[in-house]
Enzyme design. Structure first.
Site, PDB file in Angstrom:
ATOM      1  CB  SER A 162      -0.972  -0.061   1.179  1.00 15.80           C
ATOM      2  OG  SER A 162      -1.996   0.892   1.044  1.00 15.80           O
TER       3      SER A 162
ATOM      4  CG  ASP B 110      -6.192  -2.325  -4.308  1.00 13.37           C
ATOM      5  OD1 ASP B 110      -6.832  -1.555  -3.560  1.00 13.37           O
ATOM      6  OD2 ASP B 110      -5.082  -2.789  -4.000  1.00 13.37           O
TER       7      ASP B 110
ATOM      8  CG  HIS C   4      -5.529  -2.526  -0.100  1.00 13.91           C
ATOM      9  ND1 HIS C   4      -4.916  -1.955  -1.195  1.00 13.91           N
ATOM     10  CD2 HIS C   4      -4.904  -1.992   0.990  1.00 13.91           C
ATOM     11  CE1 HIS C   4      -3.979  -1.121  -0.793  1.00 13.91           C
ATOM     12  NE2 HIS C   4      -3.948  -1.131   0.527  1.00 13.91           N
TER      13      HIS C   4
END
Length: 515
Positions: free
Chosen positions: A230, A452, A481
């Site tokens: 991320s 995502d 995610h």
């Protein structure tokens, strides 16, 4: 732009205090930090530990079982890299040594998401997902970034009323007005600037990259392998740009758009596309006949049902004692949708609120993370987003963008283009954002889900293009995610594991089918 003048406090050693805990991090991330802080090295423990070969004082992590493989230590780095002999901050680090020392390759540094996340608790976090073949070959190292948790921490000292996620994320009012968002953004910016001190002003992605290299030096390693997730993909990409020859094997998972003109503003905007990409997965799940949390008979019915219910809750919220805010309103439902899109396992969270809003079941018991953890996370997130790049300050521009976005992407109702505290941040960025380029070794592997919600595929393609031939990308036909060892996709996992273990990287980009 020149840096703000350092105060006398900044020139003195920054004291460690008890962690007090993003605008971009979910509430669950804040709760997770409160847990990981328990397994970090406490102040004073380093003095009783024996230095290892790398010179660090590794000790048992408090709260961990006696047989835990994880050890903890501290690394100090400059508060301001332009003044390397001045004040310093502490980084809490943890390590699980390679299980097979005879095959040890080096260090795999876990770079957490956020901004404001932690990879310190390796056992229950990122290292716990790794296959044995990777754990055999690497010392897996985690850390709290500067400002986070057991590292020298930071807090804005916000009013508890401003700690709700529907305040921290700029959801417009039911009628589309952003007046409340402007007031909140200005108040948070002013409070953080007043209370955050020199540590807050020293937080940025470029400084996190420098801190990563400080950890490398402290460990005595010539090069680092990285696994960034991320926001950690952007921090990792910046590190590979600033220190390309100090990287070994780099895996970036669930990738941020690296556009240096927008940075965090682009990541917020990405939610609009990401939630639209992901929602059909939820709609199929929420209408499955054997689903105890079923909300509709067909996938086609789920979207209008959600939008209608959110609008109804805008007009007539349901009391929800103990929650923050103490009601289920339209924006609380929308925020829960945003968070729930990250993983199929979280779909019941939003379905449960929909069923409660429809009167089919009672509201669940609210989950409220520790205030200190939330304060810490918010401060680090705000510091990173606002110190990285200037944000526009014109309220009229935000209002116009929100009106258009609410019509185009009603699931996110104007949030992705709305105002944030950075619009009123009083400090100029100390340096321009780092532009990720194709200069450096060809040793980067990106891994990405097609659907995502938080870091959409379109942004990953931009990072792939920025790296050029330095990178390859493995794309998984899946939603949610996080990809590697988080999705159950054997094809994608195999490509990443093979690269970490053998160094073999695909000659070209790979698309892995679902399953």
């Amino acid at each position: 732009m020149t840096k703000p003048t350092r105060t006398a406090a900044a020139r003195s050693t920054v004291a460690r205090t008890t962690p007090t805990r993003t605008v971009t991090a979910a509430v669950t991330a804040a709760a997770a930090l409160a847990v990981t802080a328990l397994s970090a090295l406490p102040a004073g423990a380093a003095e009783s530990a024996k230095p290892g070969r790398d010179g660090l004082a590794w000790a048992a992590c408090p709260g961990a079982p006696a047989d835990s493989p994880q050890r903890c230590a501290e690394v100090t780095v400059p508060l301001d890299y332009a003044d390397p002999d001045g004040a310093r901050v502490t980084l809490a680090v943890s390590r699980i040594s390679a299980a097979d020392p005879g095959r040890r390759r080096g260090v795999l540094l876990a770079v957490p998401g956020g901004p404001g996340g932690s990879s310190l608790d390796l056992v229950h976090g990122m290292a716990g997902r790794l296959p044995q073949s990777v754990r055999d070959r690497y010392d897996v190292v985690g850390f709290d970034p500067r400002g986070v948790g057991r590292s020298t921490p930071v807090s804005c000292g916000l009013d508890p009323a401003d700690l709700s996620m529907v305040k921290l994320r700029p959801w417009p009012a039911a009628d589309g007005s952003i007046d409340g968002n402007l007031a909140t953004a200005r108040r948070i910016a002013d409070t953080c600037a007043r209370n955050g001190g020199p540590v807050l002003r020293g937080i940025s992605t470029a400084n996190e990259a420098r801190d990563l290299d400080g950890i490398r030096r402290a460990l005595g390693e010539r090069r680092l392998s990285l696994w960034g997730v991320s926001y950690g993909t952007y921090a990792g990409a910046v590190y590979t740009t600033m220190f390309p020859e100090r990287t070994d094997r780099v895996v970036l998972d669930s990738n941020d758009d690296p556009d240096p003109s927008r940075v965090g503003r682009g990541w917020l905007d990405a939610y609009g596309r990401g939630v639209e990409d992901r929602f059909p997965d939820f709609a199929r799940w929420a209408s499955a006949p054997d689903n105890p949390d079923r909300v509709a008979d067909t996938p086609e019915e789920v979207r209008p049902l959600f939008l209608d219910l959110a609008a109804r809750l805008d007009r007539a919220p349901l009391p929800w004692p103990g929650a923050n805010p103490a009601e289920l309103n339209g924006n609380v439902l929308r925020q829960t949708l945003l968070d729930s899109m990250n993983a199929d396992a979280r779909f019941p969270d939003v379905a449960g609120l929909m069923l409660a809003g429809l009167g089919r079941r009672p509201l669940p018991a609210p989950v409220v993370p520790p205030e200190a953890a939330v304060q810490n996370t918010i401060a680090v997130s705000v510091g990173t987003l606002c110190n990285d790049v200037r944000w526009p300050a014109d309220p009229a521009g935000y209002a116009k963008a929100v009106t258009a976005d609410r019509a185009a992407r009603p699931l996110t109702a104007g949030l992705p283009v709305n105002v944030m505290p950075c619009a009123f941040w009083p400090f100029a960025p100390a340096e321009p954002p780092v532009r990720v380029t194709d200069r450096g070794p060809s040793n980067v592997l990106l891994t990405q889900n097609l659907r995502d919600p938080a870091t959409p595929y379109t942004g990953a393609l931009k990072l792939r293009a920025a790296f050029g031939d330095r990178a390859r990308m493995v794309t998984v036909d899946s939603g949610g995610h996080d990809v590697y060892r988080a999705n159950g996709n054997a094809c994608g996992d195999e490509v990443v594991t093979d690269y970490l273990v053998t160094g073999h990287r695909p000659a070209r980009d790979v698309l892995c089918p679902a399953g």
